[in-house]
Design a protein around this motif. Structure first.
Motif, short mmCIF file in Angstrom:
data_model
loop_
_atom_site.label_atom_id
_atom_site.label_comp_id
_atom_site.label_asym_id
_atom_site.label_seq_id
_atom_site.Cartn_x
_atom_site.Cartn_y
_atom_site.Cartn_z
N VAL A 141 -45.17 -76.09 63.00
CA VAL A 141 -46.18 -76.80 62.18
C VAL A 141 -45.98 -76.74 60.75
N ILE A 142 -46.03 -77.82 59.91
CA ILE A 142 -45.72 -77.92 58.85
C ILE A 142 -46.93 -78.60 57.78
N GLY A 143 -47.42 -77.72 56.94
CA GLY A 143 -48.59 -77.94 56.39
C GLY A 143 -48.67 -79.07 55.19
N ASP A 144 -49.74 -79.66 55.03
CA ASP A 144 -49.82 -80.78 54.09
C ASP A 144 -49.15 -80.74 52.72
N GLY A 145 -48.45 -81.66 52.42
CA GLY A 145 -47.81 -81.47 51.11
C GLY A 145 -46.61 -80.65 50.74
N SER A 146 -46.27 -80.17 51.97
CA SER A 146 -44.91 -79.32 51.87
C SER A 146 -43.60 -80.16 51.76
N GLN A 147 -42.64 -79.72 51.06
CA GLN A 147 -41.40 -80.27 50.72
C GLN A 147 -40.29 -79.33 51.44
N LEU A 148 -39.59 -79.84 52.34
CA LEU A 148 -38.60 -79.35 52.95
C LEU A 148 -37.10 -79.94 52.12
N MET A 149 -36.26 -79.50 51.42
CA MET A 149 -35.23 -80.26 50.69
C MET A 149 -34.20 -80.83 51.24
N SER A 150 -33.40 -79.97 52.04
CA SER A 150 -32.30 -80.34 52.74
C SER A 150 -31.81 -79.23 53.62
N HIS A 151 -31.24 -79.49 54.84
CA HIS A 151 -30.45 -78.44 55.55
C HIS A 151 -31.45 -77.20 55.85
N VAL A 152 -32.77 -77.44 55.88
CA VAL A 152 -33.68 -76.36 56.22
C VAL A 152 -34.00 -76.52 57.73
N LEU B 153 -45.93 -73.26 58.63
CA LEU B 153 -45.74 -73.10 57.22
C LEU B 153 -46.80 -73.99 56.66
N GLY B 154 -47.52 -72.99 55.70
CA GLY B 154 -48.76 -73.54 55.10
C GLY B 154 -48.58 -74.66 54.09
N ALA B 155 -49.75 -75.30 53.79
CA ALA B 155 -49.65 -76.50 53.00
C ALA B 155 -48.96 -75.89 51.43
N ASN B 156 -48.20 -76.99 50.95
CA ASN B 156 -47.68 -77.14 49.54
C ASN B 156 -46.57 -76.13 49.41
N ALA B 157 -45.88 -75.84 50.46
CA ALA B 157 -44.67 -75.06 50.31
C ALA B 157 -43.60 -75.90 49.66
N GLN B 158 -42.66 -75.24 49.12
CA GLN B 158 -41.20 -75.81 48.56
C GLN B 158 -40.15 -74.75 49.23
N VAL B 159 -39.42 -75.42 50.22
CA VAL B 159 -38.43 -74.96 50.83
C VAL B 159 -37.10 -75.50 50.48
N PHE B 160 -36.19 -74.61 49.78
CA PHE B 160 -35.07 -75.26 49.17
C PHE B 160 -33.92 -75.29 50.39
N PRO B 161 -32.89 -75.53 50.00
CA PRO B 161 -31.63 -75.80 51.17
C PRO B 161 -31.03 -74.75 51.67
N HIS B 162 -31.05 -74.80 52.97
CA HIS B 162 -30.27 -73.72 53.88
C HIS B 162 -31.15 -72.35 54.12
N ALA B 163 -32.47 -72.84 54.02
CA ALA B 163 -33.60 -71.72 54.43
C ALA B 163 -33.74 -71.87 55.88
N VAL B 164 -33.85 -70.62 56.33
CA VAL B 164 -34.19 -70.62 58.08
C VAL B 164 -35.26 -69.81 58.30
N LEU B 165 -36.26 -70.52 59.00
CA LEU B 165 -37.44 -69.90 59.06
C LEU B 165 -37.86 -69.74 60.52
N GLY B 166 -38.14 -68.58 61.21
CA GLY B 166 -38.98 -68.31 62.51
C GLY B 166 -37.87 -68.20 63.67
N CYS B 167 -36.38 -67.93 63.43
CA CYS B 167 -35.45 -67.58 64.37
C CYS B 167 -35.90 -66.06 64.97
N GLU B 168 -35.27 -65.89 66.22
CA GLU B 168 -35.68 -64.90 66.98
C GLU B 168 -35.48 -63.65 66.30
N PRO B 169 -36.25 -62.36 66.37
CA PRO B 169 -35.78 -61.29 65.71
C PRO B 169 -34.39 -60.59 65.97
#
Length: 278
Positions: free
Chosen positions: A35-46, A54-70
């Motif tokens: 779930v990606i919140g309103d106004g969030s920006q995922l730039m590239s390779h995310v 992911l809450g509203a108005n996030a800025q996520v820069f290239p190659h970030a990885v969110l939520g993989c298994e622990p």
């Protein structure tokens, strides 16, 4: 209502939920269930995996990885989540893992947090609001990071460690003990080197409260008694201070880790502190 934009090279799986005004850049991969919140920006390779919110108005820069298994050998593969608040900045190469099914089951990040390049938030952590991770900060599983804490570049925090609110961890510090609220720790392994006075002032903390915490922390770690015993004395001495009450609540809460404490001074250091007098 702002338009949602998805680059032609991005892959957004069926079942992913994108809010209004979301921008998904080139070669991003958003898995089903995310779930990606309103106004969030995922730039590239995310990469955002399922069961990540992911809450509203996030800025996520290239190659970030969110939520993989622990990265937790006790995890058996059951469903767990990563929950990130609003207005967060997540810079290049940042990794955040979901919780583990043998523990909290959730990794939680608050609002208005900043994670600089290649920082890592491990499974089952709780990171409160307005926290800053500088470049290459590494935080192990099950840690708790209080609001407005700042972790300096390259610092490493041992699993199950608590970092109190308004604390400051110096660059390259190896933190293997709990850090009191307002504390400032440095070194390998980190020791309590004072208080994060600058952070306290920036947050608008009252001058009287800052002085109370300064005196209370000296009293707490004066080594004439164990910390838990001194905590009772400090609580009585500063009964009117909310900030000191936070400090005492922190040190009297059960924890899996010892505390970061000041270094024991040599006789020479003590003489210098006293202007050369013995």
């Amino acid at each position: 209502m702002a338009e949602t934009m998805i680059h032609p090279t991005a892959l957004v799986e069926d079942g992913a939920q994108l809010g209004a005004g979301v921008s998904v850049g080139p070669f991003c991969h958003i898995q089903s269930g995310a779930v990606i919140g309103d106004g969030s920006q995922l730039m590239s390779h995310v990469v955002v995996t399922g069961a990540t919110r992911l809450g509203a108005n996030a800025q996520v820069f290239p190659h970030a990885v969110l939520g993989c298994e622990p990265q937790n050998g006790k995890h058996t593969g059951g469903p767990t989540t990563l929950e990130i608040g609003t207005n967060c900045t997540i810079r290049e190469g940042v990794t955040m893992h979901s919780g583990s099914d043998t523990s909290r089951g959730r990794t939680i990040v608050g609002d208005h947090c900043t994670f600089l390049a290649y920082a890592h938030v491990a499974h089952d952590c709780v990171v409160e609001d307005y926290v800053t991770f500088a470049n290459n900060v590494m935080v192990g599983g099950h840690c708790e990071i209080g609001h407005r804490a700042i972790l300096g570049g390259g610092s490493a925090v041992h699993q199950f460690t608590r970092i109190g609110h308004h604390a400051f961890v110096g660059g390259l510090a190896a933190v293997a003990g709990d850090v009191i609220p307002f504390g400032m720790v440095i070194g390998v392994h980190a020791h309590l080197g004072g208080l994060n006075i600058i952070g306290m002032k920036r947050s608008g903390m009252d001058r009287k409260e800052i002085h109370a915490v300064r005196h209370a922390s000296r009293m707490l770690f004066d080594r004439t008694k164990p910390v838990q015993d001194r905590a009772k004395d400090v609580k009585l001495a500063y009964a009117e201070s909310k900030a000191v009450a936070d400090l005492i609540d922190f040190v009297t809460t059960d924890s899996k880790r010892a505390f970061c404490t000041p270094l024991i001074k040599s006789a020479k250091d003590t003489r210098e502190d006293n202007g050369g007098e013995q």
